[in-house]
Design an enzyme around this catalytic site. Structure first.
Site, PDB file in Angstrom:
ATOM      1  N   GLU A 128       4.640   4.993 -11.643  1.00 43.56           N
ATOM      2  CA  GLU A 128       5.825   5.591 -12.266  1.00 43.56           C
ATOM      3  C   GLU A 128       7.030   4.731 -11.920  1.00 43.56           C
ATOM      4  OE1 GLU A 128       5.980   9.672 -10.969  1.00 43.56           O
ATOM      5  OE2 GLU A 128       4.133  10.144 -12.078  1.00 43.56           O
ATOM      6  N   PRO A 129       8.150   4.903 -12.633  1.00 38.07           N
ATOM      7  CA  PRO A 129       9.324   4.069 -12.316  1.00 38.07           C
ATOM      8  C   PRO A 129       9.724   4.182 -10.847  1.00 38.07           C
ATOM      9  CG  PRO A 129       9.667   5.228 -14.386  1.00 38.07           C
ATOM     10  CD  PRO A 129       8.376   5.750 -13.833  1.00 38.07           C
ATOM     11  N   ILE A 158       2.194   0.353 -17.902  1.00 42.90           N
ATOM     12  CA  ILE A 158       0.880   0.743 -18.394  1.00 42.90           C
ATOM     13  C   ILE A 158       0.308  -0.344 -19.322  1.00 42.90           C
ATOM     14  CG2 ILE A 158      -0.451   2.541 -19.568  1.00 42.90           C
ATOM     15  CD1 ILE A 158       0.985   3.311 -16.832  1.00 42.90           C
ATOM     16  N   THR A 159      -0.737  -1.007 -18.829  1.00 42.20           N
ATOM     17  CA  THR A 159      -1.461  -1.982 -19.653  1.00 42.20           C
ATOM     18  C   THR A 159      -2.095  -1.230 -20.828  1.00 42.20           C
ATOM     19  OG1 THR A 159      -1.913  -3.327 -17.716  1.00 42.20           O
ATOM     20  CG2 THR A 159      -3.346  -3.692 -19.607  1.00 42.20           C
ATOM     21  N   GLY A 339       2.857 -33.379 -12.954  1.00 37.79           N
ATOM     22  CA  GLY A 339       4.248 -33.827 -12.925  1.00 37.79           C
ATOM     23  C   GLY A 339       5.042 -33.185 -14.049  1.00 37.79           C
ATOM     24  N   GLY A 340       5.901 -33.947 -14.675  1.00 35.96           N
ATOM     25  CA  GLY A 340       6.747 -33.405 -15.752  1.00 35.96           C
ATOM     26  C   GLY A 340       5.921 -32.770 -16.858  1.00 35.96           C
ATOM     27  N   GLU A 363      -2.400  -3.666  -9.725  1.00 37.39           N
ATOM     28  CA  GLU A 363      -3.465  -2.919  -9.030  1.00 37.39           C
ATOM     29  C   GLU A 363      -3.296  -2.955  -7.510  1.00 37.39           C
ATOM     30  OE1 GLU A 363      -7.346  -2.881 -10.733  1.00 37.39           O
ATOM     31  OE2 GLU A 363      -6.535  -3.069 -12.763  1.00 37.39           O
TER      32      GLU A 363
HETATM   33  N1  COS Z   1     -11.226   5.780  -1.726  1.00 36.82           N
HETATM   34  C1  COS Z   1     -11.345   7.114  -1.544  1.00 36.82           C
HETATM   35  N2  COS Z   1     -10.390   7.853  -0.949  1.00 36.82           N
HETATM   36  C2  COS Z   1      -9.273   7.220  -0.517  1.00 36.82           C
HETATM   37  C3  COS Z   1      -9.085   5.842  -0.674  1.00 36.82           C
HETATM   38  C4  COS Z   1     -10.132   5.114  -1.296  1.00 36.82           C
HETATM   39  N3  COS Z   1     -10.025   3.789  -1.487  1.00 36.82           N
HETATM   40  N4  COS Z   1      -7.906   5.490  -0.149  1.00 36.82           N
HETATM   41  C5  COS Z   1      -7.351   6.626   0.317  1.00 36.82           C
HETATM   42  N5  COS Z   1      -8.187   7.671   0.092  1.00 36.82           N
HETATM   43  C6  COS Z   1      -7.984   9.059   0.486  1.00 36.82           C
HETATM   44  C7  COS Z   1      -7.781   9.113   2.001  1.00 36.82           C
HETATM   45  O1  COS Z   1      -9.022   9.193   2.687  1.00 36.82           O
HETATM   46  C8  COS Z   1      -6.943  10.356   2.163  1.00 36.82           C
HETATM   47  O2  COS Z   1      -7.762  11.509   2.139  1.00 36.82           O
HETATM   48  P1  COS Z   1      -7.973  12.391   3.484  1.00 36.82           P
HETATM   49  O3  COS Z   1      -6.583  12.773   3.912  1.00 36.82           O
HETATM   50  O4  COS Z   1      -8.806  13.507   3.018  1.00 36.82           O
HETATM   51  O5  COS Z   1      -8.631  11.461   4.439  1.00 36.82           O
HETATM   52  C9  COS Z   1      -6.106  10.384   0.915  1.00 36.82           C
HETATM   53  O6  COS Z   1      -6.778   9.585  -0.059  1.00 36.82           O
HETATM   54  C10 COS Z   1      -4.724   9.821   1.138  1.00 36.82           C
HETATM   55  O7  COS Z   1      -4.878   8.520   1.659  1.00 36.82           O
HETATM   56  P2  COS Z   1      -3.732   7.799   2.495  1.00 36.82           P
HETATM   57  O8  COS Z   1      -3.264   8.708   3.580  1.00 36.82           O
HETATM   58  O9  COS Z   1      -4.246   6.453   2.880  1.00 36.82           O
HETATM   59  O10 COS Z   1      -2.579   7.695   1.387  1.00 36.82           O
HETATM   60  P3  COS Z   1      -1.199   6.918   1.403  1.00 36.82           P
HETATM   61  O11 COS Z   1      -0.201   7.735   0.707  1.00 36.82           O
HETATM   62  O12 COS Z   1      -0.892   6.426   2.774  1.00 36.82           O
HETATM   63  O13 COS Z   1      -1.465   5.674   0.390  1.00 36.82           O
HETATM   64  C11 COS Z   1      -2.168   3.518  -0.311  1.00 36.82           C
HETATM   65  C12 COS Z   1      -2.458   4.772   0.526  1.00 36.82           C
HETATM   66  C13 COS Z   1      -0.871   2.844   0.059  1.00 36.82           C
HETATM   67  C14 COS Z   1      -3.331   2.594  -0.016  1.00 36.82           C
HETATM   68  C15 COS Z   1      -2.161   3.890  -1.823  1.00 36.82           C
HETATM   69  O14 COS Z   1      -1.007   4.650  -2.129  1.00 36.82           O
HETATM   70  C16 COS Z   1      -2.202   2.677  -2.717  1.00 36.82           C
HETATM   71  O15 COS Z   1      -3.266   2.090  -2.943  1.00 36.82           O
HETATM   72  N6  COS Z   1      -1.037   2.295  -3.285  1.00 36.82           N
HETATM   73  C17 COS Z   1      -0.979   1.271  -4.290  1.00 36.82           C
HETATM   74  C18 COS Z   1      -1.159   1.900  -5.637  1.00 36.82           C
HETATM   75  C19 COS Z   1      -1.559   0.899  -6.667  1.00 36.82           C
HETATM   76  O16 COS Z   1      -2.489   0.131  -6.478  1.00 36.82           O
HETATM   77  N7  COS Z   1      -0.863   0.935  -7.791  1.00 36.82           N
HETATM   78  C20 COS Z   1      -1.176   0.101  -8.890  1.00 36.82           C
HETATM   79  C21 COS Z   1      -1.440   1.003 -10.047  1.00 36.82           C
HETATM   80  S1  COS Z   1      -2.514   0.406 -11.215  1.00 36.82           S
HETATM   81  S2  COS Z   1      -1.594  -1.190 -11.935  1.00 36.82           S
END
Ligand code: COS
Length: 380
Positions: A128-129, A158-159, A339-340, A363
């Site tokens: 999201e934004p 969104i691709t 180069g160029g 991602e």
């Molecule tokens: N597979 C399954 N479950 C997962 C997981 C995975 N890869 N990663 C996290 N979870 C689960 C955790 O186990 C946790 O559950 P429990 O509390 O029951 O254990 C829950 O999800 C929350 O996980 P976490 O506490 O790690 O969440 P955070 O808010 O700290 O976020 C990150 C984790 C930063 C890794 C996540 O927000 C992320 O990947 N951000 C990037 C998003 C992204 O890739 N955006 C691009 C969009 S598509 S272009």
């Protein structure tokens, strides 16, 4: 230059041969024009779908091709070396089919053959934004009203936005944090699902992302994928596999840059000999080729873990991080070798350089990959 590949089956060699034919015959002649004109290649994607490349890692019983991830990623690599936007489209589409494949009910899964055959193109609406890296803080809201979810909010980057036939929408159906998030699947013609004007991007101009505004979009309750509150886990699991797709795209792009720079260095004469014979250039090419091999090895090792049904999330993060950083370095150096000539659009290396940048961002930024890896090391 051909990469020596060791593939698990004869069928996989044939598949890669077919992919190479499509890349040379269908993609290479079109890529420059489509990228320059910013035209979305929907018909090319239909051709890719008809060739069976849109659902490669899913079982044949669901309409996929039943290929190991290891093979699917090498297909992506070849496509990316020809036209990154097409490889990214295949990767994002494959990611977008995952929620219904892995968590969908019987009725939702009836769409799988059309999805995996590429008749229906998918999109994945998580960012999201105000919430990109911090995905658990997303604010797009879905309220239950009778037999519908009424969805309100804005999704970003969104691709396939505006071109997709179905949208995975991660939205808040409960309280704050990851457990308040659900996944619903919306048809493109849902009233109130409003694709915005595409972004004006540095690269991938034939397939720029767009915001999608949900303005009270009514999505039938039966389009909930998995359990209410399971959306974040579904999103993260889909991304684990998706990140390998991005890593493979990076490997393909970087391999193309190595091949092009090497061919140039063998032709280009200065001081009475080919510039590749100077150690300054030869060592650069050696480092570039080594980075690509290392990136490929890491990516395929993670894929083999996935194929074996073993945990692969952290290895996928490492592969995405390493391969996309390598692609950025390699495409930068490819320009230096030319180069160029590398700085002008007569040669594709300046486009590959612009395209490599986005792979370090999509991602999950490479900072997020480092966070995932660091947490796995330091958490009990
Ligand atoms: N597979 C399954 N479950 C997962 C997981 C995975 N890869 N990663 C996290 N979870 C689960 C955790 O186990 C946790 O559950 P429990 O509390 O029951 O254990 C829950 O999800 C929350 O996980 P976490 O506490 O790690 O969440 P955070 O808010 O700290 O976020 C990150 C984790 C930063 C890794 C996540 O927000 C992320 O990947 N951000 C990037 C998003 C992204 O890739 N955006 C691009 C969009 S598509 S272009």
């Amino acid at each position: 230059m051909t990469v020596e590949r060791i593939l698990p089956t004869e069928e996989a060699y044939e598949l890669l041969g077919l992919t190479r034919e499509i890349a040379d015959g269908e993609l290479a002649p079109r890529v420059a024009r489509f990228e320059e004109q910013g035209e979305f290649p929907r018909e090319v994607l239909r051709t890719i779908g008809r060739s069976g490349l849109m659902g490669l890692p899913y079982p044949e019983t669901d309409g996929g091709a039943g290929q190991p991830y290891e093979v699917y990623l090498q297909v992506l690599e070849i496509l990316a070396g020809s036209w990154l936007a097409i490889a990214e489209a295949v990767s994002v589409h494959t990611l977008s089919c995952f929620p219904v494949y892995a968590f969908g009910n019987e009725r939702q899964r009836k769409s799988l053959p059309d999805m995996l055959g590429g008749d229906l193109l998918g999109a994945y609406c998580l960012s999201e934004p105000q919430g990109g890296s911090d995905a658990a803080s997303l604010t797009t809201r879905a309220e239950k009203d009778g037999c519908d979810w009424v969805v309100t909010g804005t999704k970003a980057w969104i691709t396939h936005g505006g071109h997709a036939d179905f949208y995975n929408v991660f939205c808040r159906t409960g309280g704050p944090g990851p457990t308040g998030i659900s996944c619903v699947i919306a048809d493109a013609d849902t009233p109130g699902l409003l694709p915005q004007i595409p972004e004006r991007t540095m690269g991938l101009r034939s397939s720029p992302p767009a915001q999608i505004v949900f303005d009270g979009a009514r999505i039938p309750a039966e389009r909930l994928v998995g359990d209410e509150g399971a959306g974040f886990r579904i999103a993260m699991q889909a991304l684990d596999a998706g990140r390998l797709g991005i890593a493979a795209c990076a490997v393909g792009l970087a391999q193309a840059a190595v091949d092009y720079a090497t061919a140039y260095a063998k032709e280009r004469q200065q001081f009475g000999k080919a510039i590749g014979e100077f150690q300054g250039i030869g060592f650069m090419l050696a480092d570039m080729a080594t980075q690509v091999s290392a990136a490929r090895a890491l990516t395929l090792a993670a894929a083999r873990l996935k194929d074996a049904g073993r945990p692969f999330s952290i290895e996928a993060a490492k592969a995405k991080l390493f391969a996309t950083d390598a692609a950025m370095r390699v495409t930068t150096d490819a320009i230096q070798v030319l180069g160029g000539a590398g700085y002008v659009s007569d040669h594709p290396v300046e486009r590959w350089f612009r395209e490599a940048k986005v792979l370090q961002i999509v991602e999950g930024t490479n900072q997020i990959q480092r966070l995932v890896i660091a947490r796995s090391l330091t958490r009990d």
